[in-house]
Design a protein around this motif. Structure first.
Motif, PDB file in Angstrom:
ATOM      1  N   ARG A  92       2.463   4.932  -1.313  1.00 59.67           N
ATOM      2  CA  ARG A  92       3.595   4.500  -0.549  1.00 59.67           C
ATOM      3  C   ARG A  92       3.527   5.256   0.734  1.00 59.67           C
ATOM      4  NH1 ARG A  92       9.745   6.301  -1.932  1.00 59.67           N
ATOM      5  NH2 ARG A  92       9.146   8.599  -1.349  1.00 59.67           N
ATOM      6  N   LEU A  93       4.190   4.754   1.616  1.00 56.85           N
ATOM      7  CA  LEU A  93       4.387   5.546   2.978  1.00 56.85           C
ATOM      8  C   LEU A  93       5.768   5.245   3.437  1.00 56.85           C
ATOM      9  CD1 LEU A  93       3.561   7.570   5.190  1.00 56.85           C
ATOM     10  CD2 LEU A  93       2.745   5.449   6.736  1.00 56.85           C
ATOM     11  N   TYR A 117      -5.060   0.982   6.066  1.00 52.10           N
ATOM     12  CA  TYR A 117      -5.048   1.301   4.825  1.00 52.10           C
ATOM     13  C   TYR A 117      -4.071   0.121   4.160  1.00 52.10           C
ATOM     14  CZ  TYR A 117      -6.448   5.729   6.660  1.00 52.10           C
ATOM     15  OH  TYR A 117      -7.145   6.953   7.252  1.00 52.10           O
ATOM     16  N   PRO A 118      -4.861  -0.965   3.868  1.00 52.36           N
ATOM     17  CA  PRO A 118      -3.938  -2.110   3.446  1.00 52.36           C
ATOM     18  C   PRO A 118      -3.370  -1.828   2.109  1.00 52.36           C
ATOM     19  CG  PRO A 118      -6.257  -2.545   3.322  1.00 52.36           C
ATOM     20  CD  PRO A 118      -6.419  -1.315   4.177  1.00 52.36           C
ATOM     21  N   GLN A 119      -3.919  -0.927   1.347  1.00 51.12           N
ATOM     22  CA  GLN A 119      -3.272  -0.688   0.034  1.00 51.12           C
ATOM     23  C   GLN A 119      -2.064   0.174  -0.038  1.00 51.12           C
ATOM     24  OE1 GLN A 119      -6.397   0.618  -2.607  1.00 51.12           O
ATOM     25  NE2 GLN A 119      -7.741  -1.165  -2.456  1.00 51.12           N
ATOM     26  N   VAL A 120      -1.730   0.750   1.177  1.00 53.21           N
ATOM     27  CA  VAL A 120      -0.392   1.541   1.005  1.00 53.21           C
ATOM     28  C   VAL A 120       0.802   0.696   1.255  1.00 53.21           C
ATOM     29  CG1 VAL A 120       0.632   3.385   2.163  1.00 53.21           C
ATOM     30  CG2 VAL A 120      -1.772   3.762   1.709  1.00 53.21           C
ATOM     31  N   ARG A 121       1.677   0.865   0.494  1.00 53.62           N
ATOM     32  CA  ARG A 121       3.053   0.222   0.792  1.00 53.62           C
ATOM     33  C   ARG A 121       3.864   1.045   1.897  1.00 53.62           C
ATOM     34  NH1 ARG A 121       3.183   1.397  -4.493  1.00 53.62           N
ATOM     35  NH2 ARG A 121       5.316   2.254  -4.180  1.00 53.62           N
ATOM     36  N   ILE A 122       4.018   0.329   3.014  1.00 55.25           N
ATOM     37  CA  ILE A 122       4.789   0.798   4.189  1.00 55.25           C
ATOM     38  C   ILE A 122       6.347   0.359   4.262  1.00 55.25           C
ATOM     39  CG2 ILE A 122       4.843   1.197   6.571  1.00 55.25           C
ATOM     40  CD1 ILE A 122       2.076   0.259   6.662  1.00 55.25           C
ATOM     41  N   SER A 123       7.126   1.276   4.272  1.00 57.69           N
ATOM     42  CA  SER A 123       8.682   1.193   4.756  1.00 57.69           C
ATOM     43  C   SER A 123       9.125   2.152   5.586  1.00 57.69           C
ATOM     44  CB  SER A 123       9.687   1.295   3.493  1.00 57.69           C
ATOM     45  OG  SER A 123       9.443   2.765   3.092  1.00 57.69           O
ATOM     46  N   LEU A 124       9.974   1.564   6.353  1.00 61.11           N
ATOM     47  CA  LEU A 124      10.597   2.300   7.761  1.00 61.11           C
ATOM     48  C   LEU A 124      12.177   2.191   7.288  1.00 61.11           C
ATOM     49  CD1 LEU A 124      10.121   3.902  10.575  1.00 61.11           C
ATOM     50  CD2 LEU A 124      10.566   1.338  11.477  1.00 61.11           C
ATOM     51  N   ARG A 125      12.763   3.368   7.617  1.00 61.06           N
ATOM     52  CA  ARG A 125      14.121   3.825   7.331  1.00 61.06           C
ATOM     53  C   ARG A 125      14.597   4.479   8.910  1.00 61.06           C
ATOM     54  NH1 ARG A 125      14.608   6.732   1.685  1.00 61.06           N
ATOM     55  NH2 ARG A 125      13.753   4.922   0.288  1.00 61.06           N
ATOM     56  N   VAL A 126      15.774   3.550   9.399  1.00 60.42           N
ATOM     57  CA  VAL A 126      16.112   4.261  10.801  1.00 60.42           C
ATOM     58  C   VAL A 126      17.594   4.739  10.466  1.00 60.42           C
ATOM     59  CG1 VAL A 126      16.792   3.363  13.243  1.00 60.42           C
ATOM     60  CG2 VAL A 126      14.943   2.287  12.106  1.00 60.42           C
ATOM     61  N   VAL A 136      13.914  13.957   3.772  1.00 61.56           N
ATOM     62  CA  VAL A 136      12.470  14.362   3.793  1.00 61.56           C
ATOM     63  C   VAL A 136      12.533  15.493   2.564  1.00 61.56           C
ATOM     64  CG1 VAL A 136      10.684  15.669   4.757  1.00 61.56           C
ATOM     65  CG2 VAL A 136      11.565  13.714   5.936  1.00 61.56           C
ATOM     66  N   VAL A 137      13.425  16.325   2.443  1.00 58.65           N
ATOM     67  CA  VAL A 137      13.581  17.272   1.695  1.00 58.65           C
ATOM     68  C   VAL A 137      13.754  16.650   0.357  1.00 58.65           C
ATOM     69  CG1 VAL A 137      15.208  19.118   0.938  1.00 58.65           C
ATOM     70  CG2 VAL A 137      14.752  19.051   3.136  1.00 58.65           C
ATOM     71  N   GLN A 138      14.496  15.657   0.055  1.00 59.79           N
ATOM     72  CA  GLN A 138      14.710  15.211  -1.105  1.00 59.79           C
ATOM     73  C   GLN A 138      13.515  14.238  -1.716  1.00 59.79           C
ATOM     74  OE1 GLN A 138      18.227  12.877  -0.996  1.00 59.79           O
ATOM     75  NE2 GLN A 138      19.545  14.628  -1.183  1.00 59.79           N
ATOM     76  N   GLY A 139      12.441  13.948  -0.777  1.00 63.38           N
ATOM     77  CA  GLY A 139      11.441  13.397  -1.154  1.00 63.38           C
ATOM     78  C   GLY A 139      11.334  11.791  -1.200  1.00 63.38           C
ATOM     79  N   SER A 140      12.707  11.304  -0.550  1.00 62.38           N
ATOM     80  CA  SER A 140      12.898   9.861  -0.355  1.00 62.38           C
ATOM     81  C   SER A 140      11.906   9.109   0.449  1.00 62.38           C
ATOM     82  CB  SER A 140      14.334   9.404  -0.521  1.00 62.38           C
ATOM     83  OG  SER A 140      15.006  10.001   0.450  1.00 62.38           O
ATOM     84  N   ILE A 141      11.639  10.111   1.446  1.00 61.42           N
ATOM     85  CA  ILE A 141      10.707   9.512   2.512  1.00 61.42           C
ATOM     86  C   ILE A 141       9.615  10.471   2.701  1.00 61.42           C
ATOM     87  CG2 ILE A 141      12.345   7.958   3.667  1.00 61.42           C
ATOM     88  CD1 ILE A 141      12.956  10.052   5.798  1.00 61.42           C
ATOM     89  N   GLU A 142       8.601  10.238   3.396  1.00 61.34           N
ATOM     90  CA  GLU A 142       7.511  11.366   3.458  1.00 61.34           C
ATOM     91  C   GLU A 142       7.479  12.058   4.745  1.00 61.34           C
ATOM     92  OE1 GLU A 142       6.844   9.350  -0.035  1.00 61.34           O
ATOM     93  OE2 GLU A 142       6.559   8.370   1.688  1.00 61.34           O
ATOM     94  N   THR A 143       7.735  11.419   6.016  1.00 61.94           N
ATOM     95  CA  THR A 143       7.862  12.024   7.073  1.00 61.94           C
ATOM     96  C   THR A 143       8.882  11.409   7.946  1.00 61.94           C
ATOM     97  OG1 THR A 143       6.669  12.725   8.952  1.00 61.94           O
ATOM     98  CG2 THR A 143       6.003  10.311   8.107  1.00 61.94           C
TER      99      THR A 143
END
Length: 305
Positions: A92-93, A117-126, A136-143
């Motif tokens: 996931r990303l 990288y079509p095998q990666v599940r992408i999500s975006l949080r605004v 990011v600290v908690q690890g719920s998003i990567e970057t």
């Protein structure tokens, strides 16, 4: 105890409904209910209180849920790391973003990343910068990509400085100041302002600037998005302070240089423990090396604008 049971518990907790959880997990409801009941017998505690109208997680369920999420994330990381070891990027990303980031083209980068990288599940949080750092600290998003006043710096994460920018005043085209080339904060202080909620990073930079100028201002409209700020300004309801690099594509407003304008820094941040293979590949696509920190202000090699 099986990973699928943990996955079912997380799905029920997130949806608050066994039927929707089963749909999300691509199983029939009876199978999901059976597995959760089996897990409850093994644990010796009920994880959910069920009635005909609602499903509510129990204190025991809350205690289990935290560990279950961690186990599922660890299992996903393990799978992604094995794939990376044989030259594949998957998993996931999850990316965080404040809407006014302009140093990098995140939608365009996500498009290119998905193609590569079509095998990666992408999500975006605004969201707000401070909240994104915490995620990011908690690890719920990567970057995450965010903006902070020059007096602040992201803590608890690895950091790459992307760009520095000054704020400009945004007014409606009919505003008396619309024809001015520049204006001082002392003159703007008499206006009603549209701004982000008090305490947020985007608000702090303006509050600090007006305080440094020795003047007070009235924030009449507190909103949570830059887009709605622009809508209120275009209707003549107030004045806003927006990043200079963000405003060129906006319509319905006029911008004015501010002689003593506050500044902000745009950052890319990621977890101190390092990046997942997918996050590392995404940052690399933006010209950011995830194994180093760079706070010298050099913009990334690609997608800077």
């Amino acid at each position: 105890m099986e990973l699928k049971q943990m996955r079912y518990v997380v799905a029920v907790a997130d949806t608050g409904n066994f039927t929707r959880a089963a749909e999300q997990c691509l199983v029939v409801q009876s199978a999901l209910s059976h597995q959760i009941a089996r897990l409850e017998r093994e644990l010796g505690a009920r994880l959910f209180d069920r009635t005909s109208r609602r499903v509510r997680i129990t204190p025991a369920g809350e205690a289990f849920l935290t560990a279950a999420r961690q186990c599922l994330e660890a299992a996903e990381r393990a799978s992604a790391n094995v794939a990376a070891a044989v030259g594949e990027v998957r998993g996931r990303l999850a990316v965080g973003l404040i809407p006014t980031v302009a140093a990098v083209d995140i939608p365009g980068a996500l498009r290119d990343f998905r193609r590569r990288y079509p095998q990666v599940r992408i999500s975006l949080r605004v969201g707000a910068s401070d909240d994104l750092v915490e995620q990011v600290v908690q690890g719920s998003i990567e970057t995450a990509f965010l903006g902070l006043p020059i007096t602040a710096r992201p803590e608890g994460v690895r950091v790459r400085e992307l760009a520095r920018d000054r704020l400009v005043a945004a007014v409606s085209p009919e505003h008396p100041l619309a024809g001015e080339k520049s204006v001082a904060l002392s003159r703007l202080a008499a206006e009603a302002f549209v701004d982000l909620p008090a305490g947020t990073a985007g608000r702090v930079q303006s509050d600090q600037a007006f305080s440094a100028a020795g003047v007070d201002r009235e924030v009449a409209f507190e909103v949570t998005t830059a887009e709605f700020m622009v809508r209120l300004v275009s209707e003549g309801l107030g004045v806003a302070m927006l990043p200079a690099s963000y405003v060129p594509g906006l319509s319905g407003i006029t911008t004015i240089e501010v002689t003593d304008a506050p500044a902000r820094v745009e950052y890319a941040v990621w977890n101190q423990a390092g990046c997942t293979p997918a996050a590392k590949a995404f940052l690399s696509l933006l010209g950011i090396a995830a194994d180093t920190e760079d706070t010298a202000g050099r913009p990334p090699r690609s997608r800077a604008r």
